[in-house]
Design an enzyme around this catalytic site. Sequence first.
Site, PDB file in Angstrom:
ATOM      1  N   ARG A  15       0.854  -1.211   0.000  1.00 22.98           N
ATOM      2  CA  ARG A  15       0.000   0.000   0.000  1.00 22.98           C
ATOM      3  C   ARG A  15       0.886   1.256   0.000  1.00 22.98           C
ATOM      4  NH1 ARG A  15      -2.730  -3.537  -0.268  1.00 22.98           N
ATOM      5  NH2 ARG A  15      -2.903  -2.718  -2.338  1.00 22.98           N
ATOM      6  N   GLN A  42     -10.325   9.465   7.922  1.00 15.25           N
ATOM      7  CA  GLN A  42     -10.137   8.035   8.187  1.00 15.25           C
ATOM      8  C   GLN A  42      -9.039   7.488   7.282  1.00 15.25           C
ATOM      9  OE1 GLN A  42     -14.311   6.042   8.491  1.00 15.25           O
ATOM     10  NE2 GLN A  42     -14.620   8.056   7.622  1.00 15.25           N
ATOM     11  N   VAL A  51      -5.416   6.786   5.609  1.00 12.82           N
ATOM     12  CA  VAL A  51      -4.057   6.640   6.138  1.00 12.82           C
ATOM     13  C   VAL A  51      -3.029   7.222   5.155  1.00 12.82           C
ATOM     14  CG1 VAL A  51      -4.678   4.670   7.576  1.00 12.82           C
ATOM     15  CG2 VAL A  51      -3.844   4.251   5.254  1.00 12.82           C
ATOM     16  N   HIS A  96      -7.349   6.730  11.755  1.00 12.24           N
ATOM     17  CA  HIS A  96      -6.955   5.325  11.564  1.00 12.24           C
ATOM     18  C   HIS A  96      -5.461   5.149  11.313  1.00 12.24           C
ATOM     19  CE1 HIS A  96     -11.394   4.327  10.354  1.00 12.24           C
ATOM     20  NE2 HIS A  96     -11.231   4.503  11.648  1.00 12.24           N
ATOM     21  N   THR A 100     -17.143   8.979   2.530  1.00 16.39           N
ATOM     22  CA  THR A 100     -17.094   7.869   3.490  1.00 16.39           C
ATOM     23  C   THR A 100     -18.463   7.212   3.558  1.00 16.39           C
ATOM     24  OG1 THR A 100     -16.877   7.209   5.815  1.00 16.39           O
ATOM     25  CG2 THR A 100     -17.329   9.540   5.406  1.00 16.39           C
ATOM     26  N   SER A 101     -18.474   5.880   3.599  1.00 15.76           N
ATOM     27  CA  SER A 101     -19.745   5.160   3.663  1.00 15.76           C
ATOM     28  C   SER A 101     -20.335   5.212   5.071  1.00 15.76           C
ATOM     29  CB  SER A 101     -19.533   3.701   3.229  1.00 15.76           C
ATOM     30  OG  SER A 101     -18.621   3.067   4.123  1.00 15.76           O
TER      31      SER A 101
HETATM   32  P1  OAD Z   1     -15.657   3.071   2.043  1.00 15.14           P
HETATM   33  O1  OAD Z   1     -15.011   2.320   0.944  1.00 15.14           O
HETATM   34  O2  OAD Z   1     -16.485   2.320   3.028  1.00 15.14           O
HETATM   35  O3  OAD Z   1     -16.588   4.221   1.429  1.00 15.14           O
HETATM   36  C1  OAD Z   1     -16.115   5.038   0.389  1.00 15.14           C
HETATM   37  C2  OAD Z   1     -17.166   6.090   0.047  1.00 15.14           C
HETATM   38  O4  OAD Z   1     -16.597   6.932  -0.941  1.00 15.14           O
HETATM   39  C3  OAD Z   1     -18.472   5.529  -0.519  1.00 15.14           C
HETATM   40  O5  OAD Z   1     -19.574   6.144   0.133  1.00 15.14           O
HETATM   41  C4  OAD Z   1     -18.409   5.930  -2.001  1.00 15.14           C
HETATM   42  O6  OAD Z   1     -19.682   6.196  -2.569  1.00 15.14           O
HETATM   43  C5  OAD Z   1     -17.581   7.201  -1.925  1.00 15.14           C
HETATM   44  N1  OAD Z   1     -16.884   7.584  -3.176  1.00 15.14           N
HETATM   45  C6  OAD Z   1     -16.476   6.803  -4.210  1.00 15.14           C
HETATM   46  N2  OAD Z   1     -15.883   7.546  -5.166  1.00 15.14           N
HETATM   47  C7  OAD Z   1     -15.895   8.838  -4.725  1.00 15.14           C
HETATM   48  C8  OAD Z   1     -15.436  10.088  -5.256  1.00 15.14           C
HETATM   49  N3  OAD Z   1     -14.816  10.167  -6.438  1.00 15.14           N
HETATM   50  N4  OAD Z   1     -15.619  11.198  -4.517  1.00 15.14           N
HETATM   51  C9  OAD Z   1     -16.257  11.143  -3.321  1.00 15.14           C
HETATM   52  N5  OAD Z   1     -16.719  10.003  -2.765  1.00 15.14           N
HETATM   53  C10 OAD Z   1     -16.548   8.865  -3.466  1.00 15.14           C
HETATM   54  O7  OAD Z   1     -14.489   3.890   2.779  1.00 15.14           O
HETATM   55  P2  OAD Z   1     -14.471   4.581   4.221  1.00 15.14           P
HETATM   56  O8  OAD Z   1     -15.815   5.044   4.625  1.00 15.14           O
HETATM   57  O9  OAD Z   1     -13.368   5.578   4.212  1.00 15.14           O
HETATM   58  O10 OAD Z   1     -10.254   1.481   7.967  1.00 15.14           O
HETATM   59  O11 OAD Z   1     -14.034   3.361   5.134  1.00 15.14           O
HETATM   60  C11 OAD Z   1     -13.844   3.543   6.508  1.00 15.14           C
HETATM   61  C12 OAD Z   1     -12.741   2.639   7.025  1.00 15.14           C
HETATM   62  O12 OAD Z   1     -13.013   1.293   6.650  1.00 15.14           O
HETATM   63  C13 OAD Z   1     -11.381   2.901   6.420  1.00 15.14           C
HETATM   64  O13 OAD Z   1     -10.700   3.961   7.071  1.00 15.14           O
HETATM   65  C14 OAD Z   1     -10.663   1.595   6.602  1.00 15.14           C
HETATM   66  C15 OAD Z   1     -11.784   0.648   6.235  1.00 15.14           C
HETATM   67  O14 OAD Z   1     -11.741  -0.605   6.840  1.00 15.14           O
HETATM   68  C16 OAD Z   1      -9.244   0.642   8.294  1.00 15.14           C
HETATM   69  O15 OAD Z   1      -8.700  -0.089   7.490  1.00 15.14           O
HETATM   70  C17 OAD Z   1      -8.847   0.682   9.728  1.00 15.14           C
END
Ligand code: OAD
Length: 236
Positions: free
Chosen positions: A56, A86, A88, A104, A176-177
């Site tokens: 990564r 969130q 890294v 994170h 973020t989802s």
């Molecule tokens: P997710 O993969 O769960 O969510 C990503 C979000 O980004 C979704 O809601 C997509 O619709 C949106 N998205 C996609 N393309 C986009 C764009 N071009 N512009 C804006 N938004 C877009 O990721 P996170 O919510 O960040 O933690 O996940 C949270 C945590 O889960 C991460 O920090 C990680 C993971 O497990 C660890 O690994 C500790």
Amino acid sequence: MKKLVFLTGAGMSAESGISTFRDSGGLWEQYPVMQVASIEGYEANPELVINFYNDRRKQLLDVKPCEGHRLVASMEKDYDVTVVTQNVDNLHEKAGSSKVIHLHGELMKATSSINPNDSRCIVTLPEDNPVIRMGQKAADGSQLRPFIVWFGESVPMIEPAIEEVMKADIVVVIGTSLNVYPAAGLLSYVSRDCKIYLIDPADVRYDRSLGITHIKKGASEGMKELIAEHIPVRHE
Ligand code: OAD
């Protein structure tokens, strides 16, 4: 100056070429999340997990901030901005954001396997060879490990993040989802007068009583719309 807090997730960096986690084709479709991102996974096979983050980290060296990161940083001219992320990666910092809280952890850092939050053990890896090797020791003599908060571990930066959110006049959630706690619970700390915006091309599940304005676009286009229609800036 009004206090503006950004709460960002993997979608913020998607336009820089970094995979999100839960979208189709996302990282957790390719790798078993509990194997590479949990404390149990690390204890079961440290080498596999260390190598996963070495890969990564190498990818991170090839990517640049997107326009969305740059627009977030540019808001500092008119607002008192804190970025709570969130992610890294270090793309907010590279774009010029000066106050970034990483919930994170940080991919470019390494730490102790015994006391991951002991500041005396946290080191920044060299940009020219950012790898952790098996047998490489932290300051306390334990195996050096990635400075990542894994599932099953505490999230010490949540406390300063809550304080920032409580003081915010405006919160902007980007990409973020809102699946992972405690980060996903941060919106419950906003003050009554705080205005909340969400920038995400997809529908995100959130508490409707918060009165969130959803800009259904990607991070860069969404930031442009936010500035043009919702949050005025004077510096342009
Ligand atoms: P997710 O993969 O769960 O969510 C990503 C979000 O980004 C979704 O809601 C997509 O619709 C949106 N998205 C996609 N393309 C986009 C764009 N071009 N512009 C804006 N938004 C877009 O990721 P996170 O919510 O960040 O933690 O996940 C949270 C945590 O889960 C991460 O920090 C990680 C993971 O497990 C660890 O690994 C500790």
